[in-house]
Design a protein around this motif. Structure first.
Motif, PDB file in Angstrom:
ATOM      1  N   ARG A   1      -0.292  -8.457 -11.578  1.00 34.20           N
ATOM      2  CA  ARG A   1      -0.277  -7.623 -10.379  1.00 34.20           C
ATOM      3  C   ARG A   1      -0.937  -8.310  -9.197  1.00 34.20           C
ATOM      4  O   ARG A   1      -1.918  -9.043  -9.324  1.00 34.20           O
TER       5      ARG A   1
ATOM      6  N   TRP B   1      -1.458  -7.085  -4.725  1.00 32.89           N
ATOM      7  CA  TRP B   1      -1.595  -5.837  -3.947  1.00 32.89           C
ATOM      8  C   TRP B   1      -1.157  -6.028  -2.492  1.00 32.89           C
ATOM      9  O   TRP B   1      -1.336  -7.112  -1.910  1.00 32.89           O
TER      10      TRP B   1
ATOM     11  N   PRO C   1      -0.545  -1.432  -5.641  1.00 34.93           N
ATOM     12  CA  PRO C   1      -0.362  -2.510  -6.625  1.00 34.93           C
ATOM     13  C   PRO C   1       1.107  -2.899  -6.755  1.00 34.93           C
ATOM     14  O   PRO C   1       1.989  -2.047  -6.723  1.00 34.93           O
TER      15      PRO C   1
ATOM     16  N   TYR D   1       3.787  -5.384  -9.101  1.00 34.74           N
ATOM     17  CA  TYR D   1       3.994  -6.254 -10.259  1.00 34.74           C
ATOM     18  C   TYR D   1       4.738  -7.506  -9.805  1.00 34.74           C
ATOM     19  O   TYR D   1       5.834  -7.423  -9.238  1.00 34.74           O
TER      20      TYR D   1
ATOM     21  N   LYS E   1      -0.258 -13.228  -8.408  1.00 34.44           N
ATOM     22  CA  LYS E   1      -1.170 -12.590  -9.354  1.00 34.44           C
ATOM     23  C   LYS E   1      -2.592 -12.575  -8.780  1.00 34.44           C
ATOM     24  O   LYS E   1      -3.139 -13.612  -8.398  1.00 34.44           O
TER      25      LYS E   1
END
Length: 208
Positions: A30, A32, A62, A64, A96
């Protein structure tokens, strides 16, 4: 027989690895998007998907990194009769653990603050004129005082429930009840006249 066991073990390991890979892909790592905006309550959409409201000047969403990337964002603010909307392309896809800050230039419209009225509102007056002093006056059953020097001034709130009936009484006199047909406006005085007559029955009893 031994060969069959080896084959079964290998098939089981392959299935476990495939399952692990699918699970990792499903959740993914994840990053953001962090939206910054002065307009609390503004609604945020990524493409056409609603993701939340701005609260305390920000909203963290968030993302993915293994999912389908979003292309645009829309922030819409509507309150106190004011409406504003901003739609722009997203500045990138967060990696990430990365946060991408997005600043929205929407200023909330100030909500008008109602001017409080004084308790009870503006005042008007009934002026009760009587041929007798010491006459008790009631408005809709509420005792408002006694006449002195031939009159009694009664203040009333013009924003309150209007009075409909006046009653005047004094020992030894016939009570008077009259309908109130006018209500004073702010600063206005309405004159009401009461003529008190002696009660002949009471006077005769006193004479005896």
């Amino acid at each position: 027989m031994y060969k069959n066991h080896v084959i079964l073990i290998l098939i089981t390991l392959v299935m476990v690895c495939l399952t692990c890979g699918s699970a990792a892909k499903l959740g993914g790592d994840r990053g953001w998007y962090e939206f910054h905006c002065h307009a609390d309550g503004a609604k945020v959409h990524l493409d056409s998907e609603y993701v939340g409201d701005i609260q305390n000047g920000m909203l963290s969403v968030p993302i993915y990194t293994t999912g389908t990337p979003y292309a645009t964002y829309t922030v819409t603010y509507e309150a106190c009769g004011s409406y504003a909307s901003v739609t722009k392309n997203l500045p990138g896809i967060p990696a990430k653990g990365q946060t991408i800050d997005i600043y929205i230039d929407i200023e909330p419209a100030p909500c008008p603050t109602p001017t409080p009225k004084p308790v009870g509102g503006d005042m008007g007056y009934y002026m009760i004129w009587s041929n007798e002093d010491g006459v008790t006056v009631e408005l809709d059953g509420e005792n408002k005082g006694m006449t002195m020097n031939g009159h009694l001034q009664i203040p009333v709130y013009t924003t309150g429930t209007p009075y409909t009936t006046m009653t005047a009484y004094k020992p030894g006199y016939i009570p008077v009840t009259e309908e109130i047909t006018e209500n004073p406006g702010p600063g206005e005085t309405i004159d009401l006249y009461v003529t008190m007559n002696t009660d002949s029955i009471v006077a005769a009893s006193v004479a005896d």
